[in-house]
Design a protein around this motif. Structure first.
Motif, PDB file in Angstrom:
ATOM      1  N   LEU A 340     122.188  32.711  26.513  1.00  0.00           N
ATOM      2  CA  LEU A 340     122.849  32.319  25.268  1.00  0.00           C
ATOM      3  C   LEU A 340     122.795  30.826  24.974  1.00  0.00           C
ATOM      4  O   LEU A 340     123.299  30.389  23.938  1.00  0.00           O
ATOM      5  N   GLY A 341     122.214  30.033  25.847  1.00  0.00           N
ATOM      6  CA  GLY A 341     122.139  28.599  25.612  1.00  0.00           C
ATOM      7  C   GLY A 341     123.442  27.898  25.940  1.00  0.00           C
ATOM      8  O   GLY A 341     124.436  28.518  26.328  1.00  0.00           O
ATOM      9  N   PRO A 342     123.478  26.571  25.762  1.00  0.00           N
ATOM     10  CA  PRO A 342     124.646  25.800  26.182  1.00  0.00           C
ATOM     11  C   PRO A 342     125.840  25.883  25.237  1.00  0.00           C
ATOM     12  O   PRO A 342     126.970  25.615  25.658  1.00  0.00           O
ATOM     13  N   ASP A 343     125.619  26.250  23.970  1.00  0.00           N
ATOM     14  CA  ASP A 343     126.682  26.177  22.962  1.00  0.00           C
ATOM     15  C   ASP A 343     127.440  27.475  22.754  1.00  0.00           C
ATOM     16  O   ASP A 343     128.449  27.475  22.030  1.00  0.00           O
ATOM     17  N   LEU A 344     126.970  28.575  23.346  1.00  0.00           N
ATOM     18  CA  LEU A 344     127.555  29.891  23.064  1.00  0.00           C
ATOM     19  C   LEU A 344     127.958  30.560  24.379  1.00  0.00           C
ATOM     20  O   LEU A 344     127.170  31.289  24.978  1.00  0.00           O
ATOM     21  N   PRO A 345     129.190  30.348  24.845  1.00  0.00           N
ATOM     22  CA  PRO A 345     129.612  30.921  26.129  1.00  0.00           C
ATOM     23  C   PRO A 345     129.840  32.430  26.017  1.00  0.00           C
ATOM     24  O   PRO A 345     130.446  32.903  25.051  1.00  0.00           O
ATOM     25  N   PRO A 346     129.384  33.178  27.001  1.00  0.00           N
ATOM     26  CA  PRO A 346     129.719  34.598  27.029  1.00  0.00           C
ATOM     27  C   PRO A 346     131.106  34.824  27.620  1.00  0.00           C
ATOM     28  O   PRO A 346     131.586  34.037  28.426  1.00  0.00           O
ATOM     29  N   ASP A 367     134.779  28.081  17.184  1.00  0.00           N
ATOM     30  CA  ASP A 367     134.715  27.894  18.640  1.00  0.00           C
ATOM     31  C   ASP A 367     133.852  29.041  19.178  1.00  0.00           C
ATOM     32  O   ASP A 367     134.361  30.097  19.533  1.00  0.00           O
ATOM     33  N   PRO A 368     132.528  28.865  19.235  1.00  0.00           N
ATOM     34  CA  PRO A 368     131.619  29.985  19.472  1.00  0.00           C
ATOM     35  C   PRO A 368     131.867  30.722  20.790  1.00  0.00           C
ATOM     36  O   PRO A 368     132.046  30.107  21.849  1.00  0.00           O
ATOM     37  N   LEU A 369     131.865  32.046  20.716  1.00  0.00           N
ATOM     38  CA  LEU A 369     131.967  32.933  21.883  1.00  0.00           C
ATOM     39  C   LEU A 369     131.130  34.176  21.606  1.00  0.00           C
ATOM     40  O   LEU A 369     130.931  34.557  20.448  1.00  0.00           O
ATOM     41  N   TRP A 370     130.675  34.833  22.682  1.00  0.00           N
ATOM     42  CA  TRP A 370     129.904  36.060  22.505  1.00  0.00           C
ATOM     43  C   TRP A 370     130.257  37.031  23.629  1.00  0.00           C
ATOM     44  O   TRP A 370     130.160  36.684  24.801  1.00  0.00           O
ATOM     45  N   ARG A 371     130.653  38.243  23.240  1.00  0.00           N
ATOM     46  CA  ARG A 371     131.002  39.236  24.258  1.00  0.00           C
ATOM     47  C   ARG A 371     129.745  39.777  24.929  1.00  0.00           C
ATOM     48  O   ARG A 371     128.772  40.124  24.271  1.00  0.00           O
ATOM     49  N   MET A 372     129.804  39.851  26.249  1.00  0.00           N
ATOM     50  CA  MET A 372     128.728  40.444  27.050  1.00  0.00           C
ATOM     51  C   MET A 372     129.296  41.647  27.816  1.00  0.00           C
ATOM     52  O   MET A 372     130.501  41.735  28.061  1.00  0.00           O
ATOM     53  N   ARG A 430     126.203  16.468  18.650  1.00  0.00           N
ATOM     54  CA  ARG A 430     126.482  17.233  17.440  1.00  0.00           C
ATOM     55  C   ARG A 430     127.496  16.472  16.597  1.00  0.00           C
ATOM     56  O   ARG A 430     128.156  15.552  17.104  1.00  0.00           O
ATOM     57  N   PRO A 431     127.668  16.810  15.324  1.00  0.00           N
ATOM     58  CA  PRO A 431     128.581  16.029  14.479  1.00  0.00           C
ATOM     59  C   PRO A 431     129.987  15.895  15.051  1.00  0.00           C
ATOM     60  O   PRO A 431     130.619  14.843  14.924  1.00  0.00           O
ATOM     61  N   HIS A 432     130.481  16.951  15.676  1.00  0.00           N
ATOM     62  CA  HIS A 432     131.845  16.930  16.194  1.00  0.00           C
ATOM     63  C   HIS A 432     131.897  16.757  17.710  1.00  0.00           C
ATOM     64  O   HIS A 432     132.984  16.875  18.298  1.00  0.00           O
ATOM     65  N   ALA A 433     130.763  16.459  18.328  1.00  0.00           N
ATOM     66  CA  ALA A 433     130.750  16.435  19.791  1.00  0.00           C
ATOM     67  C   ALA A 433     129.644  15.539  20.313  1.00  0.00           C
ATOM     68  O   ALA A 433     128.468  15.822  20.089  1.00  0.00           O
ATOM     69  N   PRO A 434     130.004  14.468  21.039  1.00  0.00           N
ATOM     70  CA  PRO A 434     128.970  13.645  21.661  1.00  0.00           C
ATOM     71  C   PRO A 434     128.402  14.330  22.895  1.00  0.00           C
ATOM     72  O   PRO A 434     128.944  15.341  23.371  1.00  0.00           O
ATOM     73  N   VAL A 435     127.313  13.799  23.420  1.00  0.00           N
ATOM     74  CA  VAL A 435     126.774  14.288  24.688  1.00  0.00           C
ATOM     75  C   VAL A 435     127.831  14.088  25.767  1.00  0.00           C
ATOM     76  O   VAL A 435     128.430  13.015  25.877  1.00  0.00           O
ATOM     77  N   GLY A 436     128.077  15.119  26.546  1.00  0.00           N
ATOM     78  CA  GLY A 436     129.069  15.011  27.624  1.00  0.00           C
ATOM     79  C   GLY A 436     129.933  16.242  27.731  1.00  0.00           C
ATOM     80  O   GLY A 436     129.617  17.309  27.188  1.00  0.00           O
ATOM     81  N   GLY A 437     131.030  16.096  28.447  1.00  0.00           N
ATOM     82  CA  GLY A 437     131.936  17.205  28.699  1.00  0.00           C
ATOM     83  C   GLY A 437     132.466  17.825  27.426  1.00  0.00           C
ATOM     84  O   GLY A 437     132.700  17.141  26.430  1.00  0.00           O
ATOM     85  N   GLU A 438     132.665  19.160  27.464  1.00  0.00           N
ATOM     86  CA  GLU A 438     133.119  19.853  26.265  1.00  0.00           C
ATOM     87  C   GLU A 438     134.125  20.954  26.593  1.00  0.00           C
ATOM     88  O   GLU A 438     134.038  21.606  27.638  1.00  0.00           O
ATOM     89  N   ALA A 439     135.074  21.116  25.685  1.00  0.00           N
ATOM     90  CA  ALA A 439     136.006  22.243  25.730  1.00  0.00           C
ATOM     91  C   ALA A 439     135.339  23.414  25.023  1.00  0.00           C
ATOM     92  O   ALA A 439     134.894  23.286  23.893  1.00  0.00           O
ATOM     93  N   GLN A 440     135.280  24.548  25.693  1.00  0.00           N
ATOM     94  CA  GLN A 440     134.639  25.729  25.110  1.00  0.00           C
ATOM     95  C   GLN A 440     135.547  26.943  25.253  1.00  0.00           C
ATOM     96  O   GLN A 440     136.001  27.259  26.355  1.00  0.00           O
ATOM     97  N   GLY A 441     135.810  27.579  24.146  1.00  0.00           N
ATOM     98  CA  GLY A 441     136.585  28.823  24.165  1.00  0.00           C
ATOM     99  C   GLY A 441     138.082  28.633  24.094  1.00  0.00           C
ATOM    100  O   GLY A 441     138.803  29.579  23.746  1.00  0.00           O
ATOM    101  N   ILE A 442     138.582  27.435  24.372  1.00  0.00           N
ATOM    102  CA  ILE A 442     140.044  27.311  24.482  1.00  0.00           C
ATOM    103  C   ILE A 442     140.736  27.260  23.123  1.00  0.00           C
ATOM    104  O   ILE A 442     141.905  27.642  23.011  1.00  0.00           O
ATOM    105  N   ARG A 443     140.038  26.822  22.085  1.00  0.00           N
ATOM    106  CA  ARG A 443     140.676  26.854  20.760  1.00  0.00           C
ATOM    107  C   ARG A 443     140.770  28.292  20.242  1.00  0.00           C
ATOM    108  O   ARG A 443     141.767  28.674  19.618  1.00  0.00           O
ATOM    109  N   ALA A 444     139.759  29.096  20.519  1.00  0.00           N
ATOM    110  CA  ALA A 444     139.834  30.513  20.159  1.00  0.00           C
ATOM    111  C   ALA A 444     140.913  31.214  20.976  1.00  0.00           C
ATOM    112  O   ALA A 444     141.699  32.021  20.438  1.00  0.00           O
ATOM    113  N   LEU A 445     140.972  30.906  22.258  1.00  0.00           N
ATOM    114  CA  LEU A 445     142.008  31.495  23.107  1.00  0.00           C
ATOM    115  C   LEU A 445     143.401  31.079  22.647  1.00  0.00           C
ATOM    116  O   LEU A 445     144.334  31.896  22.648  1.00  0.00           O
ATOM    117  N   GLU A 446     143.557  29.818  22.263  1.00  0.00           N
ATOM    118  CA  GLU A 446     144.869  29.355  21.794  1.00  0.00           C
ATOM    119  C   GLU A 446     145.317  30.162  20.581  1.00  0.00           C
ATOM    120  O   GLU A 446     146.495  30.527  20.465  1.00  0.00           O
TER     121      GLU A 446
END
Length: 454
Positions: A340-346, A367-372, A430-446
């Motif tokens: 799924l690449g780096p931007d779309l966590p399963p 906040d991209p997510l994909w069910r596997m 990316r426009p909203h994210a510099p190269v480096g550490g990223e929060a993934q999935g937690i805004r959708a979870l919230e």
């Protein structure tokens, strides 16, 4: 934060006109502004900023292209494109909270080691925004980013524990830590085995917050502060980003801060097995058989599949009290990135209702997510000739799925469980994210957690 919001638009604040692709003529611009845009070939292309000249020869405003139904978070590009000063949006956004978050996310700079922050922009709060919501969501995201960006020499198991203690103090949470050989006496043998070769003792960090009789929400985060691969050592290229292998822990801490800041009526528990997977004479070996907290024996097919081992002991503990919702997050497999690449966590779950809610939330908050699938026939790939299970498969296929199936062996009582195999890193800006550490999935979870327990 390089972007600062103020409550009301000042007369001196310069306007930003957000223009959709092909809508320049109907955007309500003055004739001179329209002529300037046309002369510069501006047509509302997503992410493009065009400064407008002012009457005094200075800057009089800006046009920003939002494309055709582009992501609202793309507004983050303004944080880098606009000159310093006071700004306001000329019209209301469909999702003002997301627009404000986009500006904040795009302004993020990791400054711990001397790097200067970005532009000093002041923006009028977009009409309809909830300042408290924006502050706590951005705070959780920035906490996760900061932790992942910090190198392992300053973010080992002890430092990670210190971060959790500081967060617990802010929100008046309880914290306990089991470290070193105490892990064996407390029956966390796999956490101990993975971390015992490091000069810093392995530990299980346990933070609890909220009324004891409230619905139980448990978050488990992989806290491998650096991963050499162990005796199955990674090549140098594979180790370069391994400071981010505690990205699961960073993300659950960011999510926990969001939950505690809003005061949700839950009994929150955060479990972080914090270790370094190092190499020494006492490192665990390929071919070893470890007995887990749950009593399942695990043959070690590869010491570089250590994250699932420490998570397994923590998940077994979490499952013992059967929480209403159990979430684990981990930078677990390269296979997930291949798929799924780096931007779309399963994510993986047997709870269809939870999966539907996560899908809706993912789209709503960008906040991209994909069910596997937890494809049960693949469980046989984890078979061992001498133990109950192996920690890896022999053929290398479906690596993210089989890792999730391995973890599922340790969640028996809890019906609402989801596993997130995140990357925790932006490899390109990316426009909203510099190269480096990223929060993934937690805004959708919230969003899901707030609606379930709010």
């Amino acid at each position: 934060m390089a972007v600062e919001f103020f409550d009301k638009a000042l007369k001196a604040a310069l306007p930003v006109h957000c223009i959709a692709a092909g809508k320049l003529e109907t955007a309500g611009l003055s004739p001179s502004e329209l002529a300037w845009a046309t002369a510069n070939g501006f047509a509302g292309e997503a992410g493009r900023t065009l400064l407008l000249p002012g009457a005094d020869g200075g800057v009089g405003g800006a046009l920003f292209g939002i494309g055709a139904d582009g992501p609202v978070l793309g507004i983050g590009a303004l944080a880098k494109a606009l000159p310093d000063g006071e700004w306001r949006f000329s019209s209301r956004h469909a999702d003002p909270n997301l627009a404000a978050l986009g500006l904040l996310f795009g302004s993020y700079t990791f400054t711990r080691y001397g790097r200067k922050p970005g532009r000093a922009l002041r923006f009028a709060l977009p009409e309809g925004v909830d300042p408290a919501f924006v502050k706590r969501i951005a705070g959780g995201v920035f906490l996760a980013r900061d932790l992942i960006n910090t190198p392992a020499n300053d973010m080992g198991p002890q430092a990670l524990e210190n971060v959790v203690r500081a967060l617990a103090k802010v929100h008046k949470a309880e914290i306990s830590v089991i470290a070193g050989d105490e892990l064996l006496r407390a029956n966390f043998p796999m956490i101990h085995a993975v971390g015992r070769a490091s000069v810093e003792a392995p530990r299980l960090i346990d933070m609890q917050w909220g009324p004891a009789d409230a619905p139980k929400l448990t978050l488990v985060g992989k806290g491998v502060c650096f991963d050499t691969g162990g005796l199955d050592i990674k090549p140098a290229s594979g180790m370069l980003l391994m400071k981010k292998d505690m990205g699961g822990a960073a993300n659950v801490l960011g999510l926990a801060s969001m939950v505690m800041a809003v005061g949700l009526k839950v009994r929150l528990r955060v479990l972080i097995p914090a270790v370094e997977n190092s190499i020494s004479a006492n490192a665990f070996r390929p071919g070893d058989v470890l007995t887990s907290r749950k009593g399942i024996s695990v043959e070690i097919g590869n010491t570089d599949a250590e994250g699932r081992l420490v998570l397994a002991d923590a998940l077994a503990l979490a499952d013992e009290e059967q929480p209403q919702m159990l979430v684990d997050m981990a930078t677990l497999t390269g296979a997930a990135r291949v798929a799924l690449g780096p931007d779309l966590p399963p994510f993986y779950t047997d709870d269809d209702a939870l999966a539907d809610e996560l899908g809706e939330a993912s789209a709503a908050v960008e906040d991209p997510l994909w069910r596997m699938p937890l494809w049960q026939p693949y469980t046989a790939k984890l078979s061992s000739r001498i133990a109950d299970v192996n920690n890896v498969t022999a053929d290398g296929f479906a690596g993210s799925i089989t890792a999730a199936l391995f973890l599922k062996c340790f969640v028996e009582k809890t019906t609402c469980w989801a596993h997130f195999d995140i990357y925790g890193w932006n490899p390109t800006e990316r426009p909203h994210a510099p190269v480096g550490g990223e929060a993934q999935g937690i805004r959708a979870l919230e969003r899901v957690i707030s609606r379930r327990f709010g």
